[in-house]
Design a protein around this motif. Structure first.
Motif, PDB file in Angstrom:
ATOM      1  N   LEU A 224       0.909  -1.288   0.006  1.00  0.00           N
ATOM      2  CA  LEU A 224       0.001   0.099   0.092  1.00  0.00           C
ATOM      3  C   LEU A 224       0.987   1.282  -0.093  1.00  0.00           C
ATOM      4  N   GLU A 225       2.077   1.191   0.282  1.00  0.00           N
ATOM      5  CA  GLU A 225       3.189   2.273   0.355  1.00  0.00           C
ATOM      6  C   GLU A 225       2.694   2.979   1.357  1.00  0.00           C
ATOM      7  N   ARG A 226       2.045   2.814   2.572  1.00  0.00           N
ATOM      8  CA  ARG A 226       1.789   3.670   3.604  1.00  0.00           C
ATOM      9  C   ARG A 226       2.903   3.649   4.795  1.00  0.00           C
ATOM     10  N   GLY A 227       3.105   4.548   5.628  1.00  0.00           N
ATOM     11  CA  GLY A 227       3.872   4.552   6.804  1.00  0.00           C
ATOM     12  C   GLY A 227       3.137   3.700   7.910  1.00  0.00           C
ATOM     13  N   SER A 238      -4.791 -10.681  29.624  1.00  0.00           N
ATOM     14  CA  SER A 238      -3.650 -11.826  29.276  1.00  0.00           C
ATOM     15  C   SER A 238      -2.280 -11.172  30.081  1.00  0.00           C
ATOM     16  N   LYS A 239      -2.267 -10.099  30.163  1.00  0.00           N
ATOM     17  CA  LYS A 239      -1.017  -9.506  30.548  1.00  0.00           C
ATOM     18  C   LYS A 239       0.209  -9.802  29.698  1.00  0.00           C
ATOM     19  N   ALA A 240      -0.214 -10.100  28.113  1.00  0.00           N
ATOM     20  CA  ALA A 240       0.712 -10.373  27.241  1.00  0.00           C
ATOM     21  C   ALA A 240       1.155  -9.122  26.637  1.00  0.00           C
ATOM     22  N   GLU A 241       2.418  -9.254  26.297  1.00  0.00           N
ATOM     23  CA  GLU A 241       3.124  -7.882  25.589  1.00  0.00           C
ATOM     24  C   GLU A 241       2.893  -7.973  24.127  1.00  0.00           C
ATOM     25  N   LYS A 242       2.289  -7.038  23.303  1.00  0.00           N
ATOM     26  CA  LYS A 242       1.906  -7.148  21.895  1.00  0.00           C
ATOM     27  C   LYS A 242       2.370  -5.839  21.375  1.00  0.00           C
ATOM     28  N   LYS A 243       2.573  -6.048  20.052  1.00  0.00           N
ATOM     29  CA  LYS A 243       2.805  -4.695  19.159  1.00  0.00           C
ATOM     30  C   LYS A 243       1.437  -4.339  18.486  1.00  0.00           C
ATOM     31  N   MET A 244       1.107  -2.888  18.655  1.00  0.00           N
ATOM     32  CA  MET A 244      -0.133  -2.368  18.097  1.00  0.00           C
ATOM     33  C   MET A 244       0.465  -1.607  17.062  1.00  0.00           C
ATOM     34  N   LEU A 245      -0.101  -1.596  15.901  1.00  0.00           N
ATOM     35  CA  LEU A 245       0.200  -0.853  14.682  1.00  0.00           C
ATOM     36  C   LEU A 245      -0.682   0.198  14.362  1.00  0.00           C
ATOM     37  N   PHE A 246      -0.400   1.450  14.123  1.00  0.00           N
ATOM     38  CA  PHE A 246      -1.238   2.598  13.576  1.00  0.00           C
ATOM     39  C   PHE A 246      -0.672   2.987  12.352  1.00  0.00           C
ATOM     40  N   CYS A 247      -1.824   3.369  11.497  1.00  0.00           N
ATOM     41  CA  CYS A 247      -1.460   3.880  10.338  1.00  0.00           C
ATOM     42  C   CYS A 247      -2.851   4.629   9.737  1.00  0.00           C
ATOM     43  N   VAL A 248      -2.480   5.481   8.611  1.00  0.00           N
ATOM     44  CA  VAL A 248      -3.596   6.202   8.051  1.00  0.00           C
ATOM     45  C   VAL A 248      -3.762   5.868   6.688  1.00  0.00           C
ATOM     46  N   ILE A 249      -4.695   5.512   6.070  1.00  0.00           N
ATOM     47  CA  ILE A 249      -5.048   5.107   4.716  1.00  0.00           C
ATOM     48  C   ILE A 249      -6.164   5.879   3.939  1.00  0.00           C
ATOM     49  N   ARG A 250      -6.064   6.014   2.693  1.00  0.00           N
ATOM     50  CA  ARG A 250      -7.319   6.865   1.842  1.00  0.00           C
ATOM     51  C   ARG A 250      -8.429   5.582   1.863  1.00  0.00           C
ATOM     52  N   ARG A 251      -9.675   6.293   1.684  1.00  0.00           N
ATOM     53  CA  ARG A 251     -10.921   5.521   2.025  1.00  0.00           C
ATOM     54  C   ARG A 251     -10.598   4.342   0.528  1.00  0.00           C
ATOM     55  N   ALA A 256      -8.244  -3.232   0.056  1.00  0.00           N
ATOM     56  CA  ALA A 256      -7.048  -3.700  -0.149  1.00  0.00           C
ATOM     57  C   ALA A 256      -6.392  -4.030   0.983  1.00  0.00           C
ATOM     58  N   PHE A 257      -6.460  -3.250   2.165  1.00  0.00           N
ATOM     59  CA  PHE A 257      -5.991  -3.257   3.386  1.00  0.00           C
ATOM     60  C   PHE A 257      -6.823  -4.236   4.087  1.00  0.00           C
ATOM     61  N   LYS A 258      -7.966  -4.452   4.079  1.00  0.00           N
ATOM     62  CA  LYS A 258      -8.850  -5.607   4.672  1.00  0.00           C
ATOM     63  C   LYS A 258      -8.228  -7.014   4.232  1.00  0.00           C
ATOM     64  N   GLU A 259      -8.202  -6.914   2.829  1.00  0.00           N
ATOM     65  CA  GLU A 259      -7.643  -8.307   2.167  1.00  0.00           C
ATOM     66  C   GLU A 259      -6.295  -8.524   2.637  1.00  0.00           C
ATOM     67  N   LEU A 260      -5.519  -7.544   2.707  1.00  0.00           N
ATOM     68  CA  LEU A 260      -3.979  -7.795   3.181  1.00  0.00           C
ATOM     69  C   LEU A 260      -3.996  -8.348   4.418  1.00  0.00           C
ATOM     70  N   VAL A 261      -4.738  -7.846   5.593  1.00  0.00           N
ATOM     71  CA  VAL A 261      -4.762  -8.258   6.765  1.00  0.00           C
ATOM     72  C   VAL A 261      -5.269  -9.496   7.417  1.00  0.00           C
ATOM     73  N   ALA A 262      -6.453  -9.759   6.531  1.00  0.00           N
ATOM     74  CA  ALA A 262      -7.099 -11.047   6.449  1.00  0.00           C
ATOM     75  C   ALA A 262      -6.268 -12.207   5.922  1.00  0.00           C
TER      76      ALA A 262
END
Length: 288
Positions: A224-227, A238-251, A256-262
């Motif tokens: 997607l060429e997005r930061g 759960s007390k489990a350490e996780k990484k949370m991703l943050f990004c902004v994309i166009r509508r 494409a984003f949903k397909e990519l993550v799924a």
């Protein structure tokens, strides 16, 4: 020189906004009795009962309000509003002469189209004026003046009461049916003006929590060429350490984003929300 071009552009948009509002009043609202509140609504009522021209009512009422606003609120508050209100009064005076056929109403036999198209014109006009730090005066100024006495009430609350009284007066003159269409119009005006003021280029703000955060982030940046920003998070259950991703994309990139993550992690936890305006690389380059 750039500064002067900016000032000229601002006043151009303010003028256009005033003329769009006047066009809606003259060519749509007046002949069908669509009273949507404010001084323009009073002008329509007075035109029907007393046959006072729209421009005269708008100018006289606003003149008194400006004098009071200047005395109690100061020049800084009314400076640009003086110009926009003058342009609105001028447009109300000149448009019936320039467009005599339109002043008889463009959609006299169709209240729905009148309410919708009039709402779009007014909404764009209001949005353009507000976006450039002004208004067309009227009940906005009266609401601020009343707030000086009613300090426990907000300007919006006072404005709603004032416009409501004008609509009730419109019901008495034009009937309940016209008032119902006026409510449709007010809703459209609010939505359109909000979009103009806050921006119509919505983007999607996204948070993703996944055990495969690295892979998802890599795919977003590559496909997607997005930061993407990684935020260290901890699940409080759960007390489990996780990484949370943050990004902004166009509508348009959402599918494409949903397909990519799924494809990478069907169990990923994803939240999406609208972001009205985004500034920075890949979007609007700066605030100017």
């Amino acid at each position: 020189m750039k500064k002067y071009y900016g000032i000229i552009a601002e006043y151009f948009w303010m003028t256009l906004g005033a003329f769009l509002i006047a066009f809606a009043i003259v060519s749509i609202y007046n002949s069908i009795g669509l009273v949507t509140g404010g001084v323009s609504g009073l002008a329509i009522v007075f035109d029907r009962i007393l046959h006072v021209p729209l421009a005269v009512t708008n100018t006289v009422i606003n003149a008194f309000l400006f004098i009071a606003a200047y005395k109690f609120l100061g020049w800084k508050y009314i400076r640009r509003t003086v110009y926009t209100t003058a342009m609105l009064s001028f447009a109300l005076y000149i448009l019936p002469k320039v467009l005599p056929a339109a002043s008889m109403s463009l959609f006299k036999d169709d209240m729905i189209i009148s309410a919708v198209f009039g709402g779009i014109c007014t909404g764009v006009g209001v949005g353009l004026t507000v976006r450039h730090g002004t208004s067309t005066g009227g009940t906005d100024m009266l609401a601020w003046l009343i707030k000086l006495k009613l300090k426990d009430r907000s300007v919006v609350e006072i404005l709603q009461v004032l416009d409501g009284l004008v609509v009730i007066l419109g019901i008495y003159v034009f009937g309940i049916k016209a008032a119902m269409y006026a409510l449709i119009n007010v809703y459209i005006v609010t939505k359109v003006s909000d979009n103009i003021v806050e921006g119509v280029n919505y983007s999607k703000q996204i948070f993703v929590i996944s055990d495969m955060a690295e892979e998802i982030a890599e795919a977003i940046m590559k496909e997607l060429e997005r930061g993407v920003t990684s935020i260290q998070a901890k699940g409080m259950y759960s007390k489990a350490e996780k990484k949370m991703l943050f990004c902004v994309i166009r509508r348009k990139e959402l599918g494409a984003f949903k397909e990519l993550v799924a494809k990478i992690d069907k169990n990923a936890f994803v939240t999406l929300s609208d972001s009205r305006e985004v500034f920075g690389e890949g979007f609007i380059e700066n605030l100017n």
